[in-house]
Scaffold this motif. Sequence first.
Motif, PDB file in Angstrom:
ATOM      1  N   ILE A 239       0.855  -1.185   0.000  1.00 41.65           N
ATOM      2  CA  ILE A 239       0.000   0.000   0.000  1.00 41.65           C
ATOM      3  C   ILE A 239       0.888   1.231   0.000  1.00 41.65           C
ATOM      4  CG2 ILE A 239      -1.967  -1.109   1.135  1.00 41.65           C
ATOM      5  CD1 ILE A 239      -1.016   0.138   3.765  1.00 41.65           C
ATOM      6  N   GLN A 240       0.313   2.351  -0.448  1.00 39.20           N
ATOM      7  CA  GLN A 240       1.015   3.618  -0.458  1.00 39.20           C
ATOM      8  C   GLN A 240       0.560   4.455   0.735  1.00 39.20           C
ATOM      9  OE1 GLN A 240       3.433   4.705  -2.673  1.00 39.20           O
ATOM     10  NE2 GLN A 240       3.388   2.609  -3.494  1.00 39.20           N
TER      11      GLN A 240
ATOM     12  N   ALA B  74       6.176   3.165  -0.136  1.00 37.99           N
ATOM     13  CA  ALA B  74       5.575   1.865  -0.421  1.00 37.99           C
ATOM     14  C   ALA B  74       5.774   0.959   0.807  1.00 37.99           C
ATOM     15  CB  ALA B  74       6.215   1.259  -1.672  1.00 37.99           C
ATOM     16  N   TRP B  75       4.636   0.493   1.351  1.00 38.59           N
ATOM     17  CA  TRP B  75       4.654  -0.371   2.537  1.00 38.59           C
ATOM     18  C   TRP B  75       4.224  -1.761   2.097  1.00 38.59           C
ATOM     19  CZ3 TRP B  75       5.164   1.825   7.705  1.00 38.59           C
ATOM     20  CH2 TRP B  75       5.356   3.209   7.708  1.00 38.59           C
TER      21      TRP B  75
ATOM     22  N   TYR C  62      -7.638 -10.116   8.660  1.00 34.35           N
ATOM     23  CA  TYR C  62      -7.243  -8.890   9.332  1.00 34.35           C
ATOM     24  C   TYR C  62      -7.187  -7.744   8.332  1.00 34.35           C
ATOM     25  CZ  TYR C  62      -5.674 -12.647  12.379  1.00 34.35           C
ATOM     26  OH  TYR C  62      -5.617 -13.784  13.123  1.00 34.35           O
ATOM     27  N   THR C  63      -7.316  -6.515   8.861  1.00 36.24           N
ATOM     28  CA  THR C  63      -7.196  -5.308   8.063  1.00 36.24           C
ATOM     29  C   THR C  63      -6.186  -4.377   8.717  1.00 36.24           C
ATOM     30  OG1 THR C  63      -9.482  -5.450   7.285  1.00 36.24           O
ATOM     31  CG2 THR C  63      -8.390  -3.315   7.109  1.00 36.24           C
TER      32      THR C  63
ATOM     33  N   SER D 168      -4.667   4.828   4.780  1.00 40.55           N
ATOM     34  CA  SER D 168      -4.528   3.721   3.847  1.00 40.55           C
ATOM     35  C   SER D 168      -4.830   2.426   4.573  1.00 40.55           C
ATOM     36  CB  SER D 168      -3.131   3.667   3.238  1.00 40.55           C
ATOM     37  OG  SER D 168      -2.844   4.835   2.483  1.00 40.55           O
ATOM     38  N   THR D 169      -5.392   1.439   3.837  1.00 40.43           N
ATOM     39  CA  THR D 169      -5.727   0.131   4.438  1.00 40.43           C
ATOM     40  C   THR D 169      -5.365  -0.974   3.468  1.00 40.43           C
ATOM     41  OG1 THR D 169      -7.963   0.176   3.559  1.00 40.43           O
ATOM     42  CG2 THR D 169      -7.630   1.104   5.785  1.00 40.43           C
ATOM     43  N   THR D 170      -5.149  -2.170   4.031  1.00 43.69           N
ATOM     44  CA  THR D 170      -4.922  -3.372   3.228  1.00 43.69           C
ATOM     45  C   THR D 170      -5.359  -4.570   4.043  1.00 43.69           C
ATOM     46  OG1 THR D 170      -3.352  -4.640   1.914  1.00 43.69           O
ATOM     47  CG2 THR D 170      -2.539  -3.716   3.984  1.00 43.69           C
TER      48      THR D 170
END
Length: 427
Positions: free
Chosen positions: A307-308, A313-314, A403-404, A420-422
């Motif tokens: 994710i950004q 960038a993570w 999980y989120t 931001s979420t993933t």
Amino acid sequence: MAQTPGQSCPNCGGPIAAGQRFCTNCGTVLEAPPPSQYGGMQQQNYPPAQQPPPYAQQQPPPYAQQPQQPPPYMQQPQQKQSPIAEAFGALGLLFLLRRSGLRGYVPRRKSSGCCGCLVLLVILLVVLGLPGYFAFRNRIPALQNTINSVSSGNTSGILATPPLASPTTTQLNETVNYAGVDITILNAQQASSFSDDNNSSTNELVRLNLNEKAGSAVGSFLYGDVMRLVLPDKTTIVPSRAQSDIGPDQGTTRKNWIDFTVPTNIKIDQLALLLGTDKEAQMSVPLSSGANLSAYQLKTASPNTSIQYDGLAWTITSVTLAWNYDGHQADKGMRYVIVQFRIDNPTSNQFTSGFPEEYMRLKSGGATSAPAGNSTLPITVPANSSGAMGVVAFQVPEGSTAYTLILLGKANVSPPISQSTTNFQVA
């Protein structure tokens, strides 16, 4: 006055003259006086009767009296003196006289000290050794009877320590990780007692032989606080004794054993070991070969989702579901989710975000958790850099698999940072 021959005093045998009314020798009255004119006895002024002088009394002299013997209970028993002891006593007395230098006994001269020491040694040997010898000689028949009884198989009345019964051993080799320590239950032994742990006859002992391997971060605990033995009726028993009751230090490996006192009718395969306090996530390990312990093993996934966030960038490279983290056991009803990140900063600005607790959350079902425990995620990421690594741990409710990850937005900075979420899973 003429004396009539043949008359004598009946008391002392002295001669009595005719008409004499008392003996002139001893004063004995020979005949009663004539009655007076008034009908009574006529008063006569006779000289009083005299007692015989002391020298005339028939008493034996003091030297002729026999001495009285004391009663038997006051008589002292006569001790028989050994001729050998008398001889050595005389020898010792002679030596003491020589040493004192009495005049007129022997010519005085310088004597040897060795001879005196030898004489004293012999005297001590006789005085102390002879009673012991006779006492041992009196014990020889009883000792011989005991030897004969043992040789004939009759050991009744002879006290002996019964040999310990061989314990029943069940091989287990079961491993779980508690508070950062890999605890392997090598085997379980059951016996009425062990050589280093006495026990009453109404119960049995179950001994768990352990191998402990501590990681780089371990918790400080006592086995008496975190370990229980569960009986078939679900009651629990605390340890009765341990080789080492304190958990191992970090980075060490050692052997250990823990004892529990259980009823005699309980078998090892009916028991389970419970690890963890009432406030911690507890692990129940059945003491039976081939027990399924997969629920207590680490579960790891590699989502590799990116994710950004704030221009960086993570990437979530791996996720681990565990019962403990950094030496801490998870709370009751909770598990640790350990997320490993890779951060790349392609911008010309250094990233400074602060601590993960300030901007990072993990959502599982209806619960949202902040980071828990130590984080290794870098606080700053240099400009035009890549490959910064770190982990962040969260406590989430047990049973969750989806999980989120939430990176919180910041509206009070310039420019503002969007949230931001993933999503990811751990099967």
